[in-house]
Enzyme design. Structure first.
Site, mmCIF file in Angstrom:
data_model
loop_
_atom_site.group_PDB
_atom_site.id
_atom_site.type_symbol
_atom_site.label_atom_id
_atom_site.label_comp_id
_atom_site.label_asym_id
_atom_site.label_seq_id
_atom_site.Cartn_x
_atom_site.Cartn_y
_atom_site.Cartn_z
ATOM 1 N N LYS A 1 -0.046 6.438 -16.003
ATOM 2 C CA LYS A 1 0.882 4.888 -15.764
ATOM 3 C C LYS A 1 2.392 5.613 -15.908
ATOM 4 C CE LYS A 1 -1.791 1.815 -14.562
ATOM 5 N NZ LYS A 1 -2.341 3.066 -13.887
ATOM 6 N N GLU B 1 3.321 7.963 -13.096
ATOM 7 C CA GLU B 1 3.398 7.320 -11.546
ATOM 8 C C GLU B 1 4.335 6.098 -11.622
ATOM 9 O OE1 GLU B 1 -0.212 5.628 -9.923
ATOM 10 O OE2 GLU B 1 -0.613 4.628 -12.107
ATOM 11 N N LYS C 1 -1.344 2.765 -2.271
ATOM 12 C CA LYS C 1 -2.221 2.054 -3.035
ATOM 13 C C LYS C 1 -3.640 2.516 -2.783
ATOM 14 C CE LYS C 1 -3.817 -1.386 -5.742
ATOM 15 N NZ LYS C 1 -3.687 -0.838 -7.173
ATOM 16 N N GLY D 1 -5.309 7.933 9.174
ATOM 17 C CA GLY D 1 -6.462 9.230 8.807
ATOM 18 C C GLY D 1 -5.739 10.777 9.391
ATOM 19 N N HIS E 1 -4.492 23.473 -30.365
ATOM 20 C CA HIS E 1 -5.138 24.398 -29.440
ATOM 21 C C HIS E 1 -3.952 24.786 -28.422
ATOM 22 C CE1 HIS E 1 -8.776 24.502 -31.425
ATOM 23 N NE2 HIS E 1 -8.926 23.196 -31.379
ATOM 24 N N ARG F 1 0.777 -1.189 0.149
ATOM 25 C CA ARG F 1 -0.100 0.062 -0.023
ATOM 26 C C ARG F 1 0.888 1.319 -0.054
ATOM 27 N NH1 ARG F 1 -4.965 -0.895 2.828
ATOM 28 N NH2 ARG F 1 -4.688 1.189 3.916
ATOM 29 N N TRP G 1 2.348 6.489 5.914
ATOM 30 C CA TRP G 1 2.552 7.409 4.758
ATOM 31 C C TRP G 1 2.248 8.664 5.315
ATOM 32 C CZ3 TRP G 1 -1.066 10.155 1.791
ATOM 33 C CH2 TRP G 1 -0.550 10.365 0.208
ATOM 34 N N GLU H 1 -4.986 7.884 -19.234
ATOM 35 C CA GLU H 1 -4.532 6.626 -18.414
ATOM 36 C C GLU H 1 -2.830 6.127 -18.770
ATOM 37 O OE1 GLU H 1 -5.187 5.067 -15.898
ATOM 38 O OE2 GLU H 1 -3.887 3.226 -15.998
HETATM 39 C C1 AGP Z 1 -3.836 4.094 -10.511
HETATM 40 O O1 AGP Z 1 -2.846 3.720 -11.125
HETATM 41 C C2 AGP Z 1 -3.340 5.070 -9.296
HETATM 42 N N1 AGP Z 1 -2.547 4.290 -8.171
HETATM 43 C C3 AGP Z 1 -4.612 5.812 -8.430
HETATM 44 O O2 AGP Z 1 -4.804 6.889 -9.552
HETATM 45 C C4 AGP Z 1 -5.886 4.906 -8.152
HETATM 46 O O3 AGP Z 1 -6.407 4.627 -9.551
HETATM 47 C C5 AGP Z 1 -6.673 6.021 -7.511
HETATM 48 O O4 AGP Z 1 -6.108 6.317 -6.376
HETATM 49 C C6 AGP Z 1 -8.205 5.581 -6.954
HETATM 50 O O5 AGP Z 1 -7.987 4.208 -6.355
HETATM 51 P P1 AGP Z 1 -9.135 3.277 -6.049
HETATM 52 O O6 AGP Z 1 -9.402 2.672 -7.407
HETATM 53 O O7 AGP Z 1 -8.767 2.260 -5.172
HETATM 54 O O8 AGP Z 1 -10.316 4.336 -5.702
#
Ligand code: AGP
Length: 611
Positions: free
Chosen positions: A488, A491, A606, A102, A507, A28, A75, A484
């Protein structure tokens, strides 16, 4: 996101269970870790920056054991990732330990108030107000449970938290508000608390999910009491059996989870459609929507809310539902939707899309519409997750555990489900209905053929890995894929990348194009292909390198692009599921070529369970 694990039981195995649980949650994403355990009448606490293994090493051999232990992977949200800021956090005499996931939004005012009471703070974190508050209230009452209750009443924001205290060595206290928490019950009656069921899997599948505004007191005897803070009553909730296959969550022979999960594409599409499409009878059967089938007949507007990759699956769903079912659809990202003032009616449906089912920005969307009478549907992968339990109905992705931070197979599953929902809502009124059902049945084999291109894609990744910038373009159903593909590459490979509708280049973005700014053109067979050719010409006229995805048999593209990756011919609505595999593999191989930690990209988590 942060990981939480707590153990209490009759056996002295708490530290190893906690450490193993934290390692199960490593996927995660985090930057530090810590563990606290009962040793005689005292509590020992150890923290480390970096990986859980560094924490294990610092504990020494053999791993110390205890019947009561809590642990955390952090995190960083408030405070830099240092050893001091790692959890558990504690009061001055270390008699109270807290691990928290949180954000405590009123931590500043609580900190100031506690300082006036003489409390001193050792860290920059919002979490540290909790052990001091517990200490304060524990001085006022003989019942630690009462002190816990009073502390929770003071906290605003979001928390999943577990508390241990040397005042009550036979108990763990845990509470949940806006951040997931689950209790596992082992055959030996040990109780394990965790922020993610993945931490429990090695020990039990019998779980009790906490809901928001609930706390639990878990005792060494194996007994536990569940309490609702809002109406101050005890709650009875039977354990349920987790739907989780640990084998599927293992790495197998792959070097990385991301590659394994990309190669699961054919099975992912099969699993998403299994038992849901019957080409011979031309029926799409979505059991998860049957309970709201009557309400769906009156839906005249759909808002899809999601984040990141899930939002791009949502955008593909927008195109498909509008085209096949004729219902207006609007995609909004969760973090914006929450704060917009827009009209809703009882004939509006909200569809939230989420792999983890724990994304705070997406959960916020469900909370926002709670009092609008809006039908809330979920497209979720993690069964039993918060989002799955907050929606009126939904369709599970059945993609299996997705461990890499970069979402790949879940994206395929999410869009496949949204395509099925589009067909379901069309009630067969579109001439595309039967052809799409038949094509979805053929798609897993076509996905296998795309995966056979892996070595070719890998060679192109090596060729293009040195660039510092990239443009992705597409038209129609290809456009969400350009977005998308861009995400990718950002990230996974840490390369700056822009994603645009191909028609938008002129544009403004075209100004960026030169020999150092390549373009990944998604140029598959469609009525818009000629226009994409023109865009590629515009790019080549500025010396921009072009790497194109094209449909098998397209020879013309060879004269336009520097490099081509071919995918099998498919319908316009299903082609994105094949092209997605290409952009995922490309990003993966560029990241590997650059020697990056592809499963755990820096700064990312994650499951983003904070807003
Ligand atoms: C996707 O590659 C990312 N890790 C991130 O954008 C992810 O899709 C986003 O945080 C949403 O997560 P979820 O699908 O668990 O809600």
């Amino acid at each position: 996101m942060c990981g939480i694990v707590g153990y209490i039981g009759s056996e002295e195995k708490g530290v190893s269970v906690v450490l193993g649980g934290l390692q199960a949650l490593e996927y995660r994403g985090y930057d530090s870790a810590g563990v606290a355990y009962l040793s005689g009448d005292d509590i020992v606490v150890t923290k480390q920056t970096g990986r859980v293994q560094a924490l294990v090493d610092s504990l020494g051999e053999p791993t110390p054991e205890s019947a009561t232990a809590i642990g955390h992977t952090r995190w960083a949200t408030h405070g830099t990732p240092t050893k001091a800021n790692a959890h558990p956090h504690f009061n001055a005499n270390k008699s109270i330990m807290v691990v928290h996931n949180g954000i405590i939004e009123n931590h500043t005012e609580l900190r100031e108030s506690l300082k006036k009471q003489g409390y001193e703070f050792q860290t920059e974190t919002d979490t540290e107000v909790i052990p001091h508050l517990l200490d304060y209230y524990a001085k006022e009452t003989d019942s630690f449970e009462e002190a816990f209750h009073r502390t929770l009443d003071q906290l605003r924001g979001a928390y999943g938290l577990v508390v241990m205290t040397s005042r009550e060595p036979d108990a763990l206290y845990a509470a949940r508000l806006g951040s997931p928490l689950v209790l596992g019950i082992t055959d030996a009656k040990a109780l394990i608390l965790a922020s993610d069921p993945a931490a429990l899997m090695a020990h039990t599948k019998q779980v009790v999910y906490l809901n928001d505004q609930e706390y639990i007191v878990a005792r060494r005897s194996g007994e536990y009491t569940l309490h609702n803070l809002k109406n101050d009553v005890a709650v009875e909730r039977p354990a349920e059996t987790l739907d989780y296959d640990a084998d599927k969550a293992s790495l197998g022979d792959y070097p990385h989870f991301m590659l394994k999960e990309i190669h699961e594409a054919p099975q992912t599409i099969r699993s998403a459609t299994l038992g849901r499409i019957k080409p011979e009878s031309g029926i799409v059967k979505l059991g998860g929507l049957e309970s709201v089938a009557d309400q769906l007949k009156y839906i005249d507007r759909i808002v899809i809310v999601a984040c990141g990759t899930a939002s791009y699956a949502g955008l593909l769903g927008e195109y498909a539902i509008e085209e096949l079912a004729g219902i207006p659809v609007e995609v909004q990202i969760g973090s914006e939707f929450k704060y917009r003032n827009e009209p809703f009616s009882r004939s509006t449906a909200l569809i939230v899309v989420s792999q983890s089912g724990e994304t705070a920005d997406t959960i916020a969307a469900l909370k926002k519409v709670e009092n609008y009478g809006v039908l809330k549907l979920g497209v979720v992968n993690a069964t039993g997750s918060t989002i799955a339990r907050m929606t009126d109905a939904g369709v599970y992705c059945h993609a299996g555990p997705e461990q890499a931070v970069a979402s790949t197979k879940a994206f395929l599953a999410q869009y496949t489900i949204l395509l099925l929902i589009a067909l379901y809502l069309s009630n067969g009124r579109t001439e595309q209905y039967k052809p799409l059902l038949e094509e979805l049945n053929r798609l897993p084999q076509k996905a296998e053929r795309v995966l056979e291109q892996a070595e070719h894609i890998k060679s192109l990744a090596k060729k293009y890995a040195h660039y510092k910038d990239f443009m992705y373009i597409g038209r129609g159903y290809e456009y969400p894929l350009a977005l998308e593909g861009t995400l990718k590459l950002k990230e996974c490979a840490l390369i700056h990348s822009e994603g645009y509708a191909a028609g938008e280049l002129k544009h403004g973005p075209l100004a960026l194009i030169d020999e150092n700014f390549p373009t990944f053109a998604i140029a598959t067979n469609s009525e818009l292909l000629e226009k994409t050719y023109s865009n590629i010409e515009e790019i080549r006229a500025r010396k921009g390198p072009v790497l194109a995805i094209a449909t098998e048999g397209n020879e013309q593209i060879r004269s336009l692009a520097d490099d081509v990756i071919y995918i099998p011919d498919s319908l316009e609505q299903t082609t994105p599921l094949l092209a997605a595999i290409v952009v995922q593999l490309f990003a993966y191989y560029v990241a590997v070529e650059k020697g990056l930690d592809v499963d755990k990209p820096r700064n990312l988590a994650k499951s983003v369970t904070v807003e």
